[in-house]
Design an enzyme around this catalytic site. Sequence first.
Site, mmCIF file in Angstrom:
data_model
loop_
_atom_site.group_PDB
_atom_site.id
_atom_site.type_symbol
_atom_site.label_atom_id
_atom_site.label_comp_id
_atom_site.label_asym_id
_atom_site.label_seq_id
_atom_site.Cartn_x
_atom_site.Cartn_y
_atom_site.Cartn_z
ATOM 1 N N ASP A 133 111.492 27.555 37.202
ATOM 2 C CA ASP A 133 111.056 27.646 38.590
ATOM 3 C C ASP A 133 110.171 28.892 38.717
ATOM 4 O O ASP A 133 110.493 29.952 38.167
ATOM 5 C CB ASP A 133 112.314 27.769 39.459
ATOM 6 C CG ASP A 133 112.003 27.754 40.937
ATOM 7 O OD1 ASP A 133 112.081 26.678 41.545
ATOM 8 O OD2 ASP A 133 111.681 28.845 41.485
ATOM 9 N N ILE A 134 109.061 28.745 39.404
ATOM 10 C CA ILE A 134 108.150 29.881 39.567
ATOM 11 C C ILE A 134 108.791 30.893 40.529
ATOM 12 O O ILE A 134 109.256 30.519 41.610
ATOM 13 C CB ILE A 134 106.780 29.427 40.111
ATOM 14 C CG1 ILE A 134 106.189 28.325 39.214
ATOM 15 C CG2 ILE A 134 105.820 30.614 40.227
ATOM 16 C CD1 ILE A 134 104.875 27.736 39.724
ATOM 17 N N GLU B 51 108.066 23.791 43.119
ATOM 18 C CA GLU B 51 107.597 24.691 42.062
ATOM 19 C C GLU B 51 108.594 24.703 40.906
ATOM 20 O O GLU B 51 108.721 25.672 40.189
ATOM 21 C CB GLU B 51 107.361 26.105 42.613
ATOM 22 C CG GLU B 51 108.599 26.857 43.068
ATOM 23 C CD GLU B 51 108.924 26.676 44.556
ATOM 24 O OE1 GLU B 51 108.533 25.644 45.136
ATOM 25 O OE2 GLU B 51 109.587 27.568 45.111
#
Length: 293
Positions: free
Chosen positions: A173-174, A216
């Site tokens: 996950d960003i 994301e």
Amino acid sequence: MSDKPIILIVDDDPINLQILANTLKDTYQLKVAINGSQAIQLAQKEPLPELILLDIGLPDMDGYEVLEQLKTNTDSKNIPIIFVTGKNQQKDEEKGLKMGAVDYITKPIHPIIVTARVKTQISLKQQKDQLLSLAAHDQLTGLYNRHFLMDCITRKTSFALRQDTDLSLIMLDIDHFKDVNDNYGHPTGDSVLKSIAQLLQSCLRKEDIATRFGGEEFIILMDNCNQNIAQEKAEHLRKTIEQLKPDNIQVSCSFGVTQFNHTNDSIEDLIKRADLALYQAKEAGRNRVVVYS
Ligand SMILES: [Mg+2]
């Protein structure tokens, strides 16, 4: 390798075979089988044919049986089949179409008619493949989507069980992605997502499956890979992403890693474990890899 669509012709009569081959050879790449078992073998071998022209009277089994076997196999079940046969009774045609053939051509064949009908079926098949591919991919990043992942994970976990091989899952996950969108705008956010997706794709082995799981969040499925190797892979990705600076923005990702457990594991549990590990990575300060334990 030729880009021409592949057609498998199945016929035990050399003269018929010759006529069909001459009719189609300029436009298509041809494979030929002269009995049922050979047909089944060739229909399931990569690269798969886009269409099968199937005779009904064959030496080892009849064409109906060949069709039935092809329709029960995952590799060949979506290949359209046209019966090309001397059986010209209406009931034969009815039976063939009911069993799932897309068309029925009776011998003696007329090259122009065969060409036209083959062209129609090839173009339908290509349109269908294109739609299936669209449905399996995330529009923005071009990675596979969640829908495809769920299908794929089902197949891969049962394969891992059957063959007793390893399967690992990385969820990433960003970090602080909301800030990217808030500070630079959504078009830039989208561009960052695309850059990360591209990087994932370029770092993975051919057999790995990278998907955009949600906003994301990404999931990578890795065949023949235990969690130690997956951890190394995740660590490599983490470092590479840290240096990437897409759109001149410093971004990082957090990673959760887990391995398929051969006794009593469900797909939901597998994803949940990766998610928990990812959560721990976030809690511990982000930009890190945590293996579920
Ligand atoms: Mg025959």
